[in-house]
Write an enzyme that holds these catalytic residues in place. Structure first.
Site, PDB file in Angstrom:
ATOM      1  N   HIS A 113     -14.616 -10.578  -7.940  1.00 49.55           N
ATOM      2  CA  HIS A 113     -15.717  -9.908  -8.261  1.00 49.55           C
ATOM      3  C   HIS A 113     -15.816  -8.902  -9.189  1.00 49.55           C
ATOM      4  CE1 HIS A 113     -13.408  -6.536  -6.163  1.00 49.55           C
ATOM      5  NE2 HIS A 113     -13.054  -7.574  -5.733  1.00 49.55           N
ATOM      6  N   ASP A 143      -3.459  -5.613   0.666  1.00 54.29           N
ATOM      7  CA  ASP A 143      -4.434  -5.463  -0.641  1.00 54.29           C
ATOM      8  C   ASP A 143      -4.797  -4.108  -0.551  1.00 54.29           C
ATOM      9  OD1 ASP A 143      -6.609  -5.547  -1.934  1.00 54.29           O
ATOM     10  OD2 ASP A 143      -7.499  -7.569  -0.916  1.00 54.29           O
ATOM     11  N   GLU A 159      -3.942 -10.691  -6.106  1.00 57.52           N
ATOM     12  CA  GLU A 159      -5.233 -10.360  -6.767  1.00 57.52           C
ATOM     13  C   GLU A 159      -4.650  -9.297  -7.748  1.00 57.52           C
ATOM     14  OE1 GLU A 159      -7.665  -8.008  -4.166  1.00 57.52           O
ATOM     15  OE2 GLU A 159      -9.469  -8.084  -5.570  1.00 57.52           O
ATOM     16  N   GLU A 190      -9.117 -13.126  -7.337  1.00 53.03           N
ATOM     17  CA  GLU A 190      -8.286 -13.120  -6.182  1.00 53.03           C
ATOM     18  C   GLU A 190      -8.276 -14.467  -5.579  1.00 53.03           C
ATOM     19  OE1 GLU A 190      -9.725 -10.510  -2.964  1.00 53.03           O
ATOM     20  OE2 GLU A 190     -11.470  -9.959  -4.494  1.00 53.03           O
ATOM     21  N   ASP A 231      -8.314  -2.894  -7.981  1.00 51.89           N
ATOM     22  CA  ASP A 231      -8.398  -3.463  -6.573  1.00 51.89           C
ATOM     23  C   ASP A 231      -7.338  -4.712  -6.664  1.00 51.89           C
ATOM     24  OD1 ASP A 231      -8.677  -5.080  -4.435  1.00 51.89           O
ATOM     25  OD2 ASP A 231     -10.692  -5.667  -4.766  1.00 51.89           O
ATOM     26  N   HIS A 282     -17.953  -3.996  -5.136  1.00 60.61           N
ATOM     27  CA  HIS A 282     -18.397  -5.795  -5.404  1.00 60.61           C
ATOM     28  C   HIS A 282     -19.701  -5.433  -6.106  1.00 60.61           C
ATOM     29  CE1 HIS A 282     -15.694  -8.180  -3.190  1.00 60.61           C
ATOM     30  NE2 HIS A 282     -15.213  -7.137  -3.011  1.00 60.61           N
TER      31      HIS A 282
HETATM   32 MN    MN Z   1     -11.353  -7.541  -4.524  1.00 63.65          MN
HETATM   33 MN    MN Z   2      -8.791  -6.541  -2.741  1.00 64.46          MN
END
Ligand code: MN
Ligand code: MN
Length: 331
Positions: free
Chosen positions: A185, A114, A317, A222, A125, A193
Site C-alpha cells: 500500500h 510486523d 515487508e 509485503e 511499516d 493505507h
Molecule cells: Mn503494510
Molecule cells: Mn505491516
C-alpha cells in the site's frame, strides 16, 4: 470488484469529526525535513526488527514481545504506528497480544512480526518472519525472495501488474501460493493505507493492475506466501486492534470516554493494551467500552486474518521511497 482487504483502512483522514491530522505535510515543512523523519523512523524500525528477531523463540510470551518492541520504539523517539503484530502459523496478520495475554510462541512455528514506526505521522511499516523448523525454510524464503524481486524492479512508472506478476511467479517457483487479498500500500502522513494497493498476484480481474508507482511517494511492499491452495485470508475470532473512525462531539459518559481514549491513542490503529489495562478488572472495563464504541461505529475493529485453507503463512515487508531513478529502502 471486491474491495481490497488491506491491512488498515485509509478512511480516517476523511472522517467528519476526527481532529484531522493532515494526510499531506504540515505547514512550512520542506521535503527534506519530511524525508529526514521517514529515515529516522526507518532506522528505529530496523533496530526494532533486530530486537524482535533476537527475542522471538519458542516459549516467548507474545505479550512481552509486543510490549518490549513497542517500548523500544518509544524509547528511541518514535511512536508505534500500530500495535506490534505477532501472527503465528495460519494467522497471516493482525494478531497482537490481548492486555493479559498468556499465549507463547509455539514450537516449530513460523511467526510474522510486523511493526510500524512513525515520527510526527510519517510512517514506516515493516515485517519479518521468524521460524523454528528447517521444514519452513522454503516457505519463509518464498516471501522474502518475492519482496527482494519486487523491490529490485521498482522505479517510477512500474506497473502494479508487473510487480504482482513478479511476486506471484517467485512464490509459485517455491511451490507455494501468494495471498491475493492482502496488499502492499501507499503511505501518507498519518494514513497507513493511502491510495494505491499493491497486489502480490497478477490478476487481470483487478482494475488496479495498470496503475503505476510514482517518484517521491512512499509504499509498503509485503508479499505473503502460504501452503494453502487458494491464497485467501478471512477474519478470525481474535480482535485486538481498533481504530477511531470518528470522535463523538455529543456529551455523555461513554462519549467522554471515547474522547479520552482518542487523546491517548490518536488516529492510527491501537491496542487496548495502550489504555492502562494492567489489572483484569480495569482491562474488562476498557474492553466493554471499546465494544460499545465499535457497535456505534466510533471505532472500527481489525480481526486477526487467517488463511481459509488452514495454510501456514510467511511474510516479509519493507517500506520504500520511489526515487527519480529507482528506489530507497527505508526499513
Ligand atoms: Mn503494510
Ligand atoms: Mn505491516
Amino acid at each position: 470488484m471486491k474491495k481490497p482487504n488491506t491491512e488498515y483502512s485509509e478512511n480516517i483522514s476523511n472522517s467528519r469529526s476526527i481532529p484531522n491530522p493532515s494526510s499531506t505535510r504540515s505547514p512550512n515543512e520542506k521535503a527534506s525535513q519530511i524525508l529526514e523523519k521517514y529515515r529516522r523512523a526507518g532506522e528505529i524500525a530496523k533496530e526494532a526488527k533486530k530486537i524482535a528477531h533476537s527475542l522471538a523463540k519458542p516459549g516467548t510470551s507474545i505479550l512481552q514481545l509486543c510490549e518490549r518492541i513497542e517500548s523500544f520504539i518509544r524509547k528511541k523517539g518514535g511512536k508505534p504506528a500500530f500495535p506490534v503484530n505477532v501472527s503465528v502459523d495460519t494467522v497471516a496478520a493482525h494478531y497482537t497480544a490481548y492486555p493479559l495475554d498468556t499465549a507463547t510462541i509455539p514450537k516449530s512455528s513460523i511467526v510474522k512480526i510486523d511493526l510500524g514506526v512513525h515520527i510526527d505521522g510519517y510512517i514506516v511499516d515493516t515485517a519479518i518472519s521468524v521460524w523454528f523448523s528447517p521444514k519452513l525454510d522454503d516457505l519463509a524464503k518464498a516471501s522474502r525472495d518475492a519482496l527482494e524481486q519486487v523491490i529490485d524492479h521498482i522505479k517510477p512508472g512500474v506497473k502494479l501488474s508487473t510487480l504482482g506478476g513478479l511476486a506471484q511467479k517467485t512464490i509459485e517457483s517455491y511451490g507455494f501460493t501468494p495471498i491475493k487479498n492482502l496488499y502492499g500500500h501507499q503511505i501518507k502522513r498519518y494514513v497507513l493505507h493511502a491510495g494505491l494497493s499493491i497486489p502480490s498476484t497478477n490478476e487481470r480481474s483487478w482494475v488496479g493492475v495498470d496503475r503505476q508507482l510514482e517518484a517521491g511517494r512512499i509504499y509498503a511492499i509485503e508479499p505473503f506466501a502460504t501452503t494453502g491452495t487458494q491464497g485467501i485470508v478471512s477474519d478470525g475470532l481474535d480482535v485486538n486492534i481498533f481504530q477511531f473512525l470518528s470522535v463523538p462531539d455529543r456529551d455523555g459518559s461513554l462519549l467522554q470516554k471515547a474522547i479520552s481514549f482518542y487523546r491517548a491513542v490518536g488516529p492510527l490503529p491501537f491496542s487496548p493494551r495502550w489504555l492502562n489495562s494492567s489489572s483484569p478488572r480495569e482491562s474488562e472495563k476498557i474492553m466493554k467500552i471499546i465494544h460499545s464504541l465499535t457497535k456505534r461505529k466510533i471505532l472500527m475493529k481489525y480481526p486477526a486474518l487467517v488463511d481459509i485453507d488452514g495454510g501456514i503463512v510467511s511474510q516479509f515487508e519493507h517500506t520504500v521511497r520511489v526515487t527519480r531513478s529507482g528506489v530507497e529502502i527505508l526499513t
